[in-house]
Write a protein that holds these residues in place. Sequence first.
Motif, short mmCIF file in Angstrom:
data_model
loop_
_atom_site.label_atom_id
_atom_site.label_comp_id
_atom_site.label_asym_id
_atom_site.label_seq_id
_atom_site.Cartn_x
_atom_site.Cartn_y
_atom_site.Cartn_z
N SER A 22 0.81 -1.22 0.00
CA SER A 22 0.00 0.00 0.00
C SER A 22 0.84 1.28 0.00
O SER A 22 0.29 2.38 -0.11
N ARG A 25 0.24 3.44 -3.11
CA ARG A 25 -1.11 4.01 -3.11
C ARG A 25 -1.21 5.16 -2.10
O ARG A 25 -1.84 6.17 -2.36
N THR A 26 -0.59 4.98 -0.96
CA THR A 26 -0.60 6.01 0.07
C THR A 26 0.13 7.26 -0.40
O THR A 26 -0.39 8.38 -0.29
N ALA A 29 -1.87 9.14 -3.00
CA ALA A 29 -3.01 9.87 -2.43
C ALA A 29 -2.54 11.15 -1.76
O ALA A 29 -3.15 12.22 -1.93
N TYR A 44 -8.68 6.97 -1.27
CA TYR A 44 -7.72 6.05 -0.67
C TYR A 44 -8.37 5.30 0.51
O TYR A 44 -8.25 4.08 0.61
N GLU A 47 -10.78 2.72 -0.65
CA GLU A 47 -10.05 1.53 -1.11
C GLU A 47 -9.60 0.68 0.07
O GLU A 47 -9.70 -0.55 0.05
#
Length: 88
Positions: A22, A25-26, A29, A44, A47
């Motif tokens: 993750s 993705r973090t 975001a 985020y 998700e």
Amino acid sequence: MGDSVLAFDPLSSQGLFHALASTERTATAIAREFEGYLSAGQHYFLEMRHVQARYYKHLAATYARPVRYCDRPFWAQRRDQVDWMGAG
């Protein structure tokens, strides 16, 4: 941030995997929020809620498997916790 959003049962072996998986993705975001896309954080977290729901489903299946020792405190307690989370 990714590791603090969700906590995983050590038996699932998902904590380290999720933290590493993750990270991108973090970071994306956070960067998008700074760029002015104010809904990036909300997307985020949505998700992560989906990840949490899938995790609880798989956790419930994991704790449902042991039949031989299902009445033992270790497994019974964990089944109760999974039921409490709404996954069982």
